[in-house]
Design a protein around this motif. Structure first.
Motif, short mmCIF file in Angstrom:
data_model
loop_
_atom_site.label_atom_id
_atom_site.label_comp_id
_atom_site.label_asym_id
_atom_site.label_seq_id
_atom_site.Cartn_x
_atom_site.Cartn_y
_atom_site.Cartn_z
N TYR A 34 -24.67 -43.49 -11.93
CA TYR A 34 -26.01 -43.18 -12.68
C TYR A 34 -26.40 -41.96 -12.27
O TYR A 34 -26.97 -41.12 -12.94
CB TYR A 34 -26.57 -44.61 -12.42
CG TYR A 34 -27.98 -44.23 -13.10
CD1 TYR A 34 -27.95 -44.45 -14.38
CD2 TYR A 34 -29.05 -44.11 -12.40
CE1 TYR A 34 -29.29 -44.25 -15.06
CE2 TYR A 34 -30.22 -43.95 -13.06
CZ TYR A 34 -30.58 -44.05 -14.20
OH TYR A 34 -31.82 -44.01 -14.62
N ARG B 237 -30.34 -34.26 -16.86
CA ARG B 237 -31.70 -33.42 -16.56
C ARG B 237 -31.44 -31.88 -16.74
O ARG B 237 -32.35 -31.31 -16.98
CB ARG B 237 -32.44 -33.97 -15.26
CG ARG B 237 -32.83 -35.62 -15.15
CD ARG B 237 -33.66 -35.90 -16.56
NE ARG B 237 -34.03 -37.22 -16.75
CZ ARG B 237 -34.28 -37.76 -17.30
NH1 ARG B 237 -34.37 -37.23 -18.67
NH2 ARG B 237 -34.70 -39.07 -17.52
N PHE C 244 -27.67 -47.33 -22.84
CA PHE C 244 -28.19 -47.03 -21.57
C PHE C 244 -28.71 -47.80 -20.66
O PHE C 244 -29.07 -49.06 -21.21
CB PHE C 244 -29.24 -46.09 -21.78
CG PHE C 244 -30.09 -45.31 -20.75
CD1 PHE C 244 -29.59 -44.07 -20.19
CD2 PHE C 244 -31.21 -45.90 -20.06
CE1 PHE C 244 -30.13 -43.66 -19.13
CE2 PHE C 244 -31.81 -45.28 -18.97
CZ PHE C 244 -30.95 -44.14 -18.50
N ASN D 107 -25.47 -42.40 -21.73
CA ASN D 107 -26.45 -42.11 -22.32
C ASN D 107 -26.52 -41.98 -23.92
O ASN D 107 -27.33 -41.50 -24.49
CB ASN D 107 -26.69 -40.27 -21.81
CG ASN D 107 -25.62 -39.70 -22.11
OD1 ASN D 107 -24.48 -40.02 -22.15
ND2 ASN D 107 -26.22 -38.27 -22.54
N GLN E 79 -37.25 -35.77 -24.09
CA GLN E 79 -36.39 -35.59 -22.51
C GLN E 79 -37.19 -36.25 -21.42
O GLN E 79 -36.56 -36.45 -20.34
CB GLN E 79 -36.11 -33.91 -22.50
CG GLN E 79 -35.23 -33.76 -23.39
CD GLN E 79 -34.99 -31.96 -23.28
OE1 GLN E 79 -35.65 -31.26 -22.97
NE2 GLN E 79 -33.96 -31.64 -23.86
N GLU F 40 -35.10 -43.45 -20.72
CA GLU F 40 -33.89 -43.84 -21.45
C GLU F 40 -33.56 -42.70 -22.56
O GLU F 40 -34.62 -42.56 -23.63
CB GLU F 40 -34.22 -45.25 -22.43
CG GLU F 40 -32.81 -45.42 -23.40
CD GLU F 40 -33.13 -46.69 -24.18
OE1 GLU F 40 -34.16 -47.41 -23.84
OE2 GLU F 40 -32.34 -46.85 -25.13
N PRO F 41 -32.63 -41.99 -22.71
CA PRO F 41 -32.37 -40.74 -23.36
C PRO F 41 -32.27 -41.51 -24.85
O PRO F 41 -31.46 -42.47 -24.96
CB PRO F 41 -31.22 -40.17 -23.23
CG PRO F 41 -30.78 -40.54 -21.73
CD PRO F 41 -31.48 -42.19 -21.65
#
Lengths: 545, 545
Positions: free
Chosen positions: A260, A268, A489, A493, B271, B275-276
C-alpha cells in the motif's frame, strides 16, 4: 535450491555468461551505466549470489523512453500475427532457459523450485494467451455505425471506432512472483499485446532472474524483427529511477504490484505530473473469508485444515492470502479454531522473499498480537533454524467489537498470517462487513440456503471486492477472460481494471473513432469486408459479417 | 426567445409553479436551504429572469450523498427493464415540458430556440438510447469461463464476470449544452443507465433550465417507483459546493465538461482525496483541421464557406469548434483565406452563453492577435448592437514557425474563432503536427492519394486525437456506439473513455467476478441458460447460447 546454494557459479556454467548479463537493457541493447554495482542475495543464507548488476541513471531512463516513443510508431501498426509471433517467441525463449532460470529465481526468492516451475508455466501461458488474443483480433472492440444519409433532421456520418495503444508503459515488477508478475509477467505481456512499448524497473529482490528474462525478451525481439525500442530493463536498489520513470513526460501508463505504501507513493508522484496518466497499483488485500454456521457445522475440521494450507501457501506471500476469517461464535467455530491452531502449529517454516519482508512480517505479527483485544491463537513450531528469513505461520483472534473499533487491524500482514474475527451473531457480522475496506477477493463459506437467506450480506460483500468466491479459497488466481484481479480501494487504485487475465490488455488502450473515411484508407479492423474476420459491433449488432 | 423576453412570467404561467421550483433537490425531494438566493440572467439583455434559486450548503451535499449511497443498494439490483422504463420516463417528462423548457433555456443561454429544440431531441434521444442499451442487456460484458475439473496440474474453477456500477456519480453540467450536457444530459443518462445514483451540480448559467429538468427527473422517479436517493440537484454560484462534492468520501466518480482551468482544478482537488476515484474532465480542444493541397485546389472557396459556418455555429461555443486550420502556402490557400475572411466578416453576431464567456472571448481574441507573428485576418462586421454579450466571429493567421515557438497559441479561445497556420511545405506542416497537444478531433481535408502518400502525417495526427475526420467538419458529435468524444490530454484527462455515445456507460462500472457460485445464486446475466438472452463471451466465444 540447495544444489544452487552449494555452487554459486552453477548458473553461469549452465546458462553461459551472455545469459546473465547484468547490464541495463535500453532499447533491447545492453548498455553500460556507472552508478554503482548491485548484488543479489540469497534470502535463505544471506549470502551474495553470482552476478554484478548495474544501477541505472536518468540517462538510461530518458534514452529508454525516447526509444520507446519512436518504436511505438512502428510497433503499434504491426500486423497482429507478427505481434503474436513476438509474444510466442518470448515464451519460447523463456522455456529455453527454464532450468537455470527457475534455479536462479529460487535462489533469489527463497521460493521452492516446484513452485517456480509452475510459475514459469503460468508466465509462458500468459504470453501465449495474449498472443492468441492478439492473433484472434476481436479484442480491439471494433464498432461500426454506417452512414444514414437520409436521416432527418441531419444525416448520420459513417463512424467506426477501435481500440488503439496509448504508448510507453512503465512496469514495476513484483517481489512475490519473480516470473509471472515481473519482467515478462502479465503487465509486460498485456502491454506488449496492446501495442505498447515496455520499460521494466527490475525488482531489487531478483536482479538475476530479471536479467535472464530480459535477455530472453531481447532475443525474441531480434528473432522476430521487432523495433528494438519496445523493451528496456533498468536496475536500481533505491527510489530514484522509479521516480524518474513515473514523472517522465513520455511515460503513458504505470503498473505496480506491491505494498500500500509503495503504491500510494507512486500514485502521489504521478499526480504531480502535468499530464495525468493511468496508474494501476495493486496494493494488497486481506481477502476476508466469511464462514456462515452451516458450512462450519458440516465440516469445521476439514475447513480449518484447508485454510491453514491456504494461509501458509508460498509462505503466505500471495496478494490473495486469506488474512481475515470471519465467523459467528458457536461450538463449530470453536472446533474450527482448535483444528486451525493445531494445523498452523505444524506448518513448516519457509524462506521469505527478502530480508526486508521477513523482518517486516516478524515486526507486524508481534505488534498486532499486542493490540487491544487481540489474542494469539497459534504460531508454527516447525521452524528450520539453519536458514535465515524463515516465516512462522501465525493466527490471531479478536472479537468483532474490537475489530470494528480498530481500523489498523485491517492492514495487510504480508506472510503466512490470518486473523479470526468472532462475531456474536449475524448482525454483528454485518457490522464487521460494513467497515471492511476494498479487497481483491471475498469468500463466502456457506450452504446454498444460507446465501439465499442472507442476500443483504452477499450484496454488502460484493460491493467491497473484485472477485467473490463461493466455498473455496482465495489463493489461486486463474488467468482467463472472466478473471477480475483488481478491487475497490485500497486493494487497487482503480477497480475498473484487472491485472490478471486477458482483460488486462484494456489498461493500455483507448478508442479512436474514424469519421467518414473511405474504405481503402481504413484500418483492416474497420473495413466493410472484415478481412480479419473478427467479431465487431455493426449498427448495434455483434457479428463477424 | 423574444417572446420570452417580453413577458418574464410566461414560463410560470405555462409550466405552473411546481415546474419551476428553485429549491435544491435532495433525494428527489425539494428541500429548503438558506445560503442565499440566486437569480438567473438573460445574457442578451443582462436582465434578471423569473425564479428564485437557493444556494446549497455542505448539509445538502452530505444528505444527497448519504441518500445516494443507500439508494444505490436497491437501484443497482433493479431489473434492467425497470431501469430502462425509468430512463424512458425521464425523456417523456422532458417532452411534456418541451415548450417552456426550450424557451427558458433560450432565455438563459442566448441560444436560438431552433437549436435548443434540436438539443432537446438529442437529450431525449440519449436517454432512450441508454434505455435501449440497458434493456437489451449485453452491455454488461458477461464473460464466462466454465470449470475444467480435470485440467492438470490444477483444476480450473468456474469463473464468471460482469460489469457492476461503482456508486454515486457527481455530474457538473456544462454551460454550452444546457440540455444535452446538463441535468439530464449524457453524463446523467449514462450514469443512471449503469446503475449509479447521480448528484448534479447545476451550472450557474442556467438555473431555471436545471430546475425544470430536475423536476422532470423527480416526476419520473415517482412515476416509476425508483428509490428517491438516486437523484439530487444542487445550486451554487461559487466553488464551495463543487469542492465539497468532489472531496466527499461517498462520491465514487466525477464528470465535468468545461474549461481547462476548471477541469484541472477539479482533478487536483480530487487528487487530495484519500480514496482515488475516476474523474472524467472534458477540458476543451482546438480541433485542428489539416488542408492538403489537392483538397484546396479542388474547392478552396466552398471549403472556406463551409468552415466559416462551422467556426461560427452556435457562436462557436462547441467543444469541437475548428479553432486551428493548417495549410501549406499556395495560390489555392490564398483563395481559401480570401473567401474565409469575407465569409467571417458577414457572420451575424450571436448572444454568448454568459457574460463571463463573452468577456473572456473578447479578451482572448484581442490578446491573441497582439502576439508575435499573429495577423488578424477578419472580424465579423455584422454585429447587433441592441443586444449584450454578442460574439464577433474572428479569424487570425500565423506562420508555422511562429506557431511552433509559441505554445500559448494552442490555448482554446472559446467562441467563433479560428487561427490559420501557414506552413511553407509539408515538412514544416509535420513540425506543426509534432507540437500539437491532445485533441477531441482532428480533421484531414485531402484527396485519397494524398492520404496514401502522407501516411506518416495521418499516423501522427491519429496519436493526437480521439476522433479523426476525413473531409468533413468537426462540429456535430453523433450519439452512437462508435463515437469517441474524449482525446489525449489536455482535451480530456482520460482518453480511454468517451462522454458521448453508448460507450459513455463504461465510465461508471467495474467488473465483478464470481468464482464457483451455484447456478441459482448467480445473477441472471451469468446463469448457464442465459435467461436475459444477452451476448456473452463463453469460453472465449461470443454467443447468445
Amino acid at each position: 535450491m540447495m544444489h544452487w546454494l552449494s555452487d554459486q557459479n552453477c548458473l553461469l556454467e549452465v546458462g553461459g555468461s551472455s545469459a546473465m548479463d547484468g547490464r541495463n537493457i535500453v532499447a533491447a541493447t545492453f548498455v553500460d551505466a556507472n552508478e554503482g554495482i548491485l548484488i543479489a542475495t540469497n534470502p535463505a543464507t544471506g549470502l551474495p549470489l553470482a552476478g554484478d548488476f548495474f544501477k541505472s541513471s536518468s540517462t538510461e531512463v530518458a534514452s529508454a523512453l525516447r526509444s520507446a516513443t519512436a518504436a511505438f510508431r512502428d510497433y503499434r501498426k504491426m500486423n497482429k500475427d507478427v505481434k503474436a509471433s513476438f509474444l510466442n517467441a518470448i515464451a519460447s525463449e523463456i522455456e529455453q532457459i527454464s532450468g537455470p532460470l527457475v534455479e536462479r529465481a529460487s535462489a533469489e526468492s527463497g521460493l521452492p523450485l516446484a513452485r517456480l516451475q509452475g510459475e514459469l508455466g503460468r508466465t509462458t501461458g500468459q504470453l501465449r494467451l495474449f498472443a492468441n488474443l492478439v492473433s484472434e483480433g476481436s479484442w480491439v472492440n471494433a464498432v461500426i455505425d454506417t452512414e444514414l444519409p437520409d436521416r432527418k433532421p441531419l444525416a448520420r456520418p459513417d463512424l467506426r471506432s477501435m481500440l488503439v495503444p496509448i504508448g510507453p508503459v512503465v512496469v514495476f515488477g513484483a517481489s512475490n512472483f519473480p516470473l509471472a508478475f515481473s519482467v515478462a509477467g502479465g503487465d509486460t505481456a498485456s502491454a506488449l499485446a496492446a501495442g505498447c512499448p515496455v520499460i521494466v524497473k527490475a525488482h531489487p529482490g531478483h536482479y538475476g532472474t530479471s536479467a535472464l528474462v530480459g535477455a530472453a525478451i531481447v532475443n525474441a525481439i531480434k528473432k522476430t524483427g521487432m523495433p528494438k525500442g519496445i523493451f528496456s530493463l533498468l536496475y536500481d536498489d533505491g527510489y530514484s529511477i522509479g521516480q524518474c520513470l513515473v514523472q517522465h513526460e513520455l511515460t503513458k501508463a504505470i503498473t505496480f504490484t506491491g505494498s500500500y505504501s509503495g503504491g500510494m507513493a507512486l500514485i502521489r508522484l504521478a499526480q504531480q505530473r502535468t499530464e495525468p496518466i493511468p496508474v494501476f497499483a495493486e496494493m494488497g488485500s486481506i481477502n476476508p473469508v466469511v464462514f456462515l454456521p452451516e458450512a462450519l457445522e458440516k465440516s469445521a475440521g476439514d475447513l480449518a485444515k484447508k485454510y491453514a494450507a491456504s494461509i501458509s501457501l508460498g509462505a503466505g506471500q500471495f496478494c490473495t492470502n486469506p488474512g481475515l476469517l470471519l465467523g459467528i461464535q458457536s461450538p463449530a467455530l470453536e472446533q474450527f479454531k482448535r483444528v486451525l491452531a493445531a494445523s498452523i502449529a505444524d506448518i513448516p517454516s519457509a524462506t521469505m522473499l527478502t530480508k526486508g519482508i521477513a523482518e517486516n512480517y516478524k515486526k507486524l505479527t508481534t505488534e498486532v498480537t499486542q493490540l487491544e483485544g487481540v489474542r494469539l491463537l497459534s504460531v508454527s513450531k516447525n521452524k528450520d533454524k539453519s536458514l535465515q528469513n524463515q516465516s512462522e505461520a501465525t493466527v490471531a483472534e479478536v472479537n468483532a467489537i474490537d475489530f470494528i473499533q480498530n481500523p489498523s487491524l485491517q492492514e495487510e500482514v504480508f506472510g503466512p498470517y490470518s486473523m479470526l474475527v468472532i462475531a456474536r451473531d449475524i448482525s454483528e457480522l454485518m457490522e464487521v462487513v460494513a467497515v471492511l475496506k476494498g479487497q481483491l477477493t471475498v469468500t463466502i463459506m456457506a450452504s446454498k440456503p444460507e446465501v439465499q437467506q442472507h442476500q443483504t450480506l452477499v450484496d454488502a460483500l460484493s460491493e467491497k471486492t473484485g472477485r467473490i468466491i463461493f466455498n473455496g479459497v482465495p489463493t489461486g488466481v486463474e488467468v482467463c477472460g472472466a478473471m477480475q484481479h483488481g478491487g475497490p480501494f485500497p486493494a487497487t487504485n482503480d477497480s475498473r481494471f484487472t491485472s490478471v487475465g486477458s482483460a488486462a490488455i484494456n489498461r493500455f488502450v483507448r478508442p479512436l473513432a474514424y469519421q467518414d473515411w473511405e474504405q481503402e484508407l481504413l484500418p483492416d479492423e474497420l473495413k466493410d469486408e472484415n478481412p480479419l474476420e473478427i467479431f465487431r459491433t455493426v449498427n448495434q449488432k455483434i457479428t463477424k459479417s
